[in-house]
Design a protein around this motif. Structure first.
Motif, PDB file in Angstrom:
ATOM      1  N   GLY A  17      -9.420   8.278  -1.545  1.00  0.00           N
ATOM      2  CA  GLY A  17      -9.068   7.740  -0.238  1.00  0.00           C
ATOM      3  C   GLY A  17      -9.400   8.818   0.780  1.00  0.00           C
ATOM      4  N   SER A  71      -3.354   5.298  -2.041  1.00  0.00           N
ATOM      5  CA  SER A  71      -4.283   6.342  -1.613  1.00  0.00           C
ATOM      6  C   SER A  71      -3.598   7.681  -1.827  1.00  0.00           C
ATOM      7  CB  SER A  71      -4.713   6.148  -0.157  1.00  0.00           C
ATOM      8  OG  SER A  71      -3.591   5.946   0.659  1.00  0.00           O
ATOM      9  N   ASP A  89      -8.770   0.758   5.437  1.00  0.00           N
ATOM     10  CA  ASP A  89      -7.927   0.857   4.235  1.00  0.00           C
ATOM     11  C   ASP A  89      -6.614   0.095   4.393  1.00  0.00           C
ATOM     12  OD1 ASP A  89      -9.698   2.366   2.898  1.00  0.00           O
ATOM     13  OD2 ASP A  89      -8.664   4.282   3.188  1.00  0.00           O
ATOM     14  N   HIS A 121       0.858  -1.191   0.000  1.00  0.00           N
ATOM     15  CA  HIS A 121       0.000   0.000   0.000  1.00  0.00           C
ATOM     16  C   HIS A 121       0.894   1.240   0.000  1.00  0.00           C
ATOM     17  CE1 HIS A 121      -3.800   2.108   1.769  1.00  0.00           C
ATOM     18  NE2 HIS A 121      -2.978   3.017   1.290  1.00  0.00           N
TER      19      HIS A 121
END
Ligand code: NAI
Ligand code: MG
Length: 488
Positions: free
Chosen positions: A455, A246, A465, A221
Motif C-alpha cells: 500500500g 494496508s 484505496d 478497510h
C-alpha cells in the motif's frame, strides 16, 4: 494532571478505564488517558457505520466534504503549537521536530481536501449497442486507522485525509504510548463541523482495543502503521471480516555512500537519517554502506559531528536529540547492541546510557565490517544506532542494500549521474532518496516492499484505496428481453 477523553459519535467520554501516560524525558506520569475496551470500540464502529449510511455525511457533495477538510486543515495549523507540545510531552519527540511537522500536517489535509471533488468515475465504451455502462466511485466503507506512537498526527493525516476525501467514515485508534496529540485532534474534528460519527478517535491497548477494532465485522478497510509483528496480528484479525488491509511497517534502510559523493553533505544527511527523531523513524537510514576507500574518513567526520549534537530536554527549542519513547524500547536497543558486540561488532561511538533522568540513549555507531551478520545489521532497532559495513563496487553495494527482508527507504550519495540512475532502479525499496534523505510531501507516495508492508500513502492514488467501484449497466432498448437462458 491533564486528563484526556475518547471521541465517539460526536461526544467526548472518559473511557472504560483510565491509564497513566509517561513523559519519557522524566520517566514520570504526566497525564491520564482514557482506555477504550470492547464496548467503546463497538460503539465507535457503530457510530461510523451510521454516519456512513444514515447521517448527513452520506448526502454531502464531494465539494462540501472538501470544504470540511479545508476547515480541519486550518484548525490543525492554528492548533499546531498546542498539538506539538502535547506530542512532545507524551512521546519525548523534540519540540523542534513536532512543531514543524504538525504545521506541515495541515498541508496534507489541504491536499486531500482539494482532491475530494476531483475523484471521477468513468463511462465505458461497452461492446453492446443497447447498453450504457458506467463506473461509479464509492467510499469503501468504515475505515479502522491504527497508528504507532511516533508522528501520530502525521501518520493519521495520511489515512484520515484520503479516507474522508473519498467519503468514508473512520475509527482512528491512537497508540497507547502517547495518545495525547490525537485525542486533542478530536476536538478540532468536532470544531470543524463533521457530522457525529464520521471521525471517532479512541485509544487503548493492542490486544483488546486494536484487535476488536480490526476484526470488527463492519470494518471494510484497516489502514495500519506499526511494527511487522503487529502487522501479522492485523492480518490474522481480518481473517473473518476480510477487510482490505494496508500496511506501513518498519525497515532497515540502507544509506549508501560512494567515494565520489559530496562527503560533508552525506555526513549531515546520515546524521539526519539515523539520529533525527532519536532514530525512532520508520525510514531511519540505519545501515551505512560506505565505499571501502573512504570508510575511515567518513566515520571520522561522522563521529566528530555526533559530538556537537545537543542532547537535552525535548521541550527546549535548542534540543536536537531527546529521549526514546519507552523504557522497553531502550532495553531492546541495549540488548541488541550487547549481542551484536558479542558477535563481533565494534562500538565506534555511544553505546553507554547517559547518567540522567529519562529514557535517553546516546547516538551510537557500530562497525560491522567484520561482523556483517550481527543482529544490529538485520534487526530494526527503531532507535539511534547506526550499523556500518563497506562495499567494493556498485554491484556489491546493490547486493548489500537489497539483502534484508525489508524495503521501505534508501539513500544513495554519489555525484555520478549515470550511477545514480542505475542505483535508483536496482534498489528494492518504496522510496529512494538520491543526495538527500528524509524528505516527504503530501504529493509523494510513501510505502514499502517486502516486510516493510504494502500500500502507498500520500499522493493521489492513496484516495483510490479508500474507494471501490460500482459498475452500472443500463439497457437502452425498448424491445422485450428475448432469450432468458443466454448471457447478455
Ligand atoms: P506497534 O506495532 O507496537 O503498535 C502500533 C499500533 O498497533 C498501536 O496503536 C497498537 O496499540 C496497535 N496494536 C498492537 N497490537 C495489536 C493487535 N493485536 N491488533 C490490533 N492493533 C494492535 O508499533 P510501535 O512500537 O508503536 O511503533 C513502532 C513501529 O512502527 C516500528 O516498527 C516502525 O518502523 C513502525 N512505523 C512505520 C512507519 C511507516 O510509515 N512505514 C512510520 C512509523 C512507524
Ligand atoms: Mg507517554
Amino acid at each position: 494532571m491533564q486528563q484526556f477523553q475518547l471521541y465517539i459519535n460526536g461526544k467526548f467520554e472518559a473511557g472504560a478505564a483510565q491509564f497513566e501516560s509517561i513523559n519519557p524525558a522524566t520517566g514520570k506520569t504526566w497525564a491520564i488517558m482514557p482506555e477504550a475496551k470492547t464496548d467503546e470500540v463497538n460503539r465507535a464502529v457503530c457510530a461510523a457505520k451510521n454516519a456512513l449510511y444514515q447521517s448527513e455525511w452520506a448526502g454531502l457533495t464531494a465539494t462540501q466534504r472538501g470544504k470540511l477538510l479545508f476547515k480541519l486543515a486550518d484548525l490543525v495549523e492554528q492548533a499546531a503549537p498546542r498539538l506539538a507540545e502535547l506530542e512532545t510531552n507524551d512521546t519525548g519527540k523534540i519540540i523542534r521536530e513536532t512543531s514543524s511537522q504538525i504545521s506541515y500536517v495541515a498541508e496534507y489535509y489541504r491536499y486531500y481536501a482539494g482532491i475530494a471533488d476531483k475523484l471521477e468515475g468513468s463511462y465505458l465504451p461497452i461492446d453492446k449497442s443497447d447498453m450504457q455502462t458506467w463506473l461509479i466511485r464509492e467510499p469503501v466503507g468504515v475505515v479502522a486507522a491504527i497508528v504507532p506512537w511516533n508522528s501520530q498526527l502525521f501518520l493519521s493525516a495520511v489515512k484520515v485525509g484520503p479516507a474522508l476525501a473519498a467519503g468514508c467514515s473512520i475509527v482512528l485508534k491512537a497508540s497507547e504510548e502517547g495518545p495525547a496529540p490525537l485525542l486533542e485532534f478530536a476536538k478540532l474534528v468536532d470544531q470543524a463541523g463533521f457530522p457525529a460519527g464520521v471521525v471517532n478517535v479512541i485509544t487503548g491497548f493492542g490486544p483488546e482495543c486494536g484487535a476488536v477494532l480490526s476484526s470488527h465485522p463492519d470494518v471494510a478497510h484497516v489502514a495500519f502503521t506499526g511494527g511487522p509483528e503487529t502487522a501479522k496480528n492485523i492480518v490474522k484479525n481480518t481473517a473473518e471480516n476480510l477487510a482490505k488491509v494496508s500496511l506501513e511497517l518498519g525497515g532497515k534502510s540502507p544509506f549508501i555512500v560512494f567515494a565520489d559523493a559530496d562527503i560533508q553533505s552525506a555526513v549531515n544527511a546520515q546524521i539526519a537519517a539515523i539520529f533525527a527523531a532519536t532514530g525512532q523513524s520508520c525510514v531511519a537510514g540505519s545501515r551505512l554502506l560506505v565505499e571501502a576507500s573512504i570508510k575511515d574518513e567518513f566515520i571520522r567526520q561522522l563521529v566528530k559531528r555526533i559530538d556537537s549534537i545537543r542532547m537535552g530536554l525535548p521541550n527546549d527549542m535548542k534540543t536536537e536529540y531527546g529521549p526514546l519513547c519507552t523504557l522497553r524500547q531502550r532495553q531492546k536497543i541495549e540488548d541488541v547492541v550487547a549481542v551484536s558486540v558479542q558477535q563481533g561488532a565494534k562500538i565506534l561511538a555511544g553505546g553507554i546510557i547517559p547518567v540522567r533522568e529519562g529514557y535517553y540513549y546516546p547516538p551510537t555507531i557500530l562497525d560491522c565490517t567484520h561482523a556483517p551478520q550481527a543482529d544490529c545489521m538485520t534487526t530494526e532497532l527503531f532507535g539511534p544506532v547506526l550499523s556500518v559495513d563497506t562495499f567494493e563496487n556498485e554491484a556489491d553495494a546493490i547486493q548489500k542494500a537489497n539483502s534484508t527482508v525489508y524495503g521501505l527507504a534508501s539513500g544513495v550519495f554519489t555525484n555520478n549521474l549515470t550511477r545514480a540512475h542505475r542505483m535508483m532502479k536496482a534498489i528494492k525499496s518504496g522510496i529512494v532518496w538520491v543526495n538527500t534523505y528524509r524528505a516527504v510531501s503530501p504529493l509523494a507516495p510513501f510505502g514499502g516492499y517486502g516486510l516493510s508492508g504494502h500500500g502507498r500513502e500520500g499522493g493521489t492514488s492513496a484516495v483510490l484505496d479508500y474507494t471501490t467501484t460500482k459498475t452500472v449497466w443500463l439497457r437502452t432498448s425498448d424491445e422485450p428481453i428475448a432469450d432468458p437462458f443466454v448471457m447478455r
